[in-house]
Motif scaffolding. Structure first.
Motif, PDB file in Angstrom:
ATOM      1  N   LEU A  24       0.825  -1.210   0.000  1.00 45.39           N
ATOM      2  CA  LEU A  24       0.000   0.000   0.000  1.00 45.39           C
ATOM      3  C   LEU A  24       0.861   1.263   0.000  1.00 45.39           C
ATOM      4  CD1 LEU A  24      -2.728  -1.302   2.399  1.00 45.39           C
ATOM      5  CD2 LEU A  24      -3.104  -0.559   0.036  1.00 45.39           C
ATOM      6  N   SER A  28       0.616   4.138  -2.834  1.00 48.13           N
ATOM      7  CA  SER A  28       0.531   5.562  -2.492  1.00 48.13           C
ATOM      8  C   SER A  28       1.650   6.353  -3.169  1.00 48.13           C
ATOM      9  CB  SER A  28       0.601   5.769  -0.975  1.00 48.13           C
ATOM     10  OG  SER A  28      -0.594   5.365  -0.357  1.00 48.13           O
ATOM     11  N   LYS A  98       3.213   3.057   5.547  1.00 51.79           N
ATOM     12  CA  LYS A  98       1.840   2.918   5.044  1.00 51.79           C
ATOM     13  C   LYS A  98       0.999   4.127   5.443  1.00 51.79           C
ATOM     14  CE  LYS A  98      -2.590   1.507   4.974  1.00 51.79           C
ATOM     15  NZ  LYS A  98      -3.726   2.257   5.482  1.00 51.79           N
ATOM     16  N   HIS A 102       0.269   7.386   2.829  1.00 43.53           N
ATOM     17  CA  HIS A 102      -1.066   7.790   2.374  1.00 43.53           C
ATOM     18  C   HIS A 102      -1.333   9.260   2.693  1.00 43.53           C
ATOM     19  CE1 HIS A 102      -5.324   8.059   1.645  1.00 43.53           C
ATOM     20  NE2 HIS A 102      -5.401   8.616   2.840  1.00 43.53           N
ATOM     21  N   MET A 134      -6.401   7.337  -4.787  1.00 45.00           N
ATOM     22  CA  MET A 134      -5.697   7.633  -3.534  1.00 45.00           C
ATOM     23  C   MET A 134      -6.540   7.256  -2.322  1.00 45.00           C
ATOM     24  SD  MET A 134      -3.817  11.278  -3.851  1.00 45.00           S
ATOM     25  CE  MET A 134      -2.346  11.481  -4.828  1.00 45.00           C
ATOM     26  N   THR A 137      -6.200   3.674  -0.587  1.00 45.01           N
ATOM     27  CA  THR A 137      -5.026   3.229   0.171  1.00 45.01           C
ATOM     28  C   THR A 137      -5.145   3.536   1.663  1.00 45.01           C
ATOM     29  OG1 THR A 137      -3.761   5.286  -0.160  1.00 45.01           O
ATOM     30  CG2 THR A 137      -3.515   3.538  -1.837  1.00 45.01           C
ATOM     31  N   TYR A 138      -6.226   4.164   2.082  1.00 44.73           N
ATOM     32  CA  TYR A 138      -6.344   4.580   3.475  1.00 44.73           C
ATOM     33  C   TYR A 138      -6.688   3.425   4.418  1.00 44.73           C
ATOM     34  CZ  TYR A 138      -7.722   7.112   7.648  1.00 44.73           C
ATOM     35  OH  TYR A 138      -7.810   7.551   8.940  1.00 44.73           O
TER      36      TYR A 138
END
Length: 187
Positions: A24, A28, A98, A102, A134, A137-138
């Motif tokens: 991830l 990002s 990660k 993000h 985008m 990816t949270y």
């Protein structure tokens, strides 16, 4: 059955923590770089009083900030991946790569959207898709809040805090006996 019977949690954690977080972070990074590239191209080609929008100091300042964020995210991601590749304990580094990866990309995404103005939301425009992607990816492998809680737990444990929720062994350390092959030595 993946792994040994009764070890499903370890398999899931290994997938999520050890490989999900760096994957991830990499996604990002790619989206971050795309937003910066698209914005740089856009402001460089947008005319304004015989020059381009990119000639304005305020725009250059924002581009510089966007680039600095990208560099920070790259350093975090590459460092965490390198530690993982070498079989070193790196849970905190994976969380930071990660979570912050993000957040830094999302900040640059917001700047990109503002610098593109109304053109940013036009369906079919590349930035519209980058911005939408985008957002994906949270949550996987833990939201930003989860990443920060894990970072705090590791810090508290490091300083002897008697928190029974703080893991005593990092997931990356549990799986350190399975380091990934070094690409330089793999035929």
């Amino acid at each position: 059955i993946l792994g040994e019977v009764g070890q499903g949690f370890d398999v899931a954690q290994s997938s999520s923590i050890l490989y999900g977080r760096p994957n991830l972070a990499a996604v990002s990074l790619g989206l971050h770089e795309a937003a910066l590239t698209l914005t740089t191209q856009y402001v460089s080609s947008r005319p304004r009083h015989g020059k381009t929008v990119a000639d304005l100091a305020v725009i250059r300042n924002r581009l510089g900030q966007m680039n600095a964020r990208l560099l920070m995210a790259q350093i975090l991601a590459y460092h965490a991946a390198d530690m993982l590749d070498h079989g070193l304990p790196c849970d905190a580094e994976l969380c930071a790569a990660k979570g912050l990866g993000h957040e830094l990309a999302a900040e640059t995404g917001r700047d990109a959207m503002e610098l593109h103005g109304a053109n940013a939301l036009t369906e079919g425009r590349p930035l519209e898709r980058v911005w939408r992607d985008m957002q994906t990816t949270y949550a996987p492998a833990g939201t930003g809040e989860v990443q920060r809680i894990r970072l705090a737990q590791a810090l508290l444990h490091e300083h002897g805090h008697p928190d029974h929720h703080t893991p005593h062994t990092q997931w990356s350390a549990r799986h350190a006996h399975h380091p990934r092959a070094d690409p330089a030595t793999t035929p």
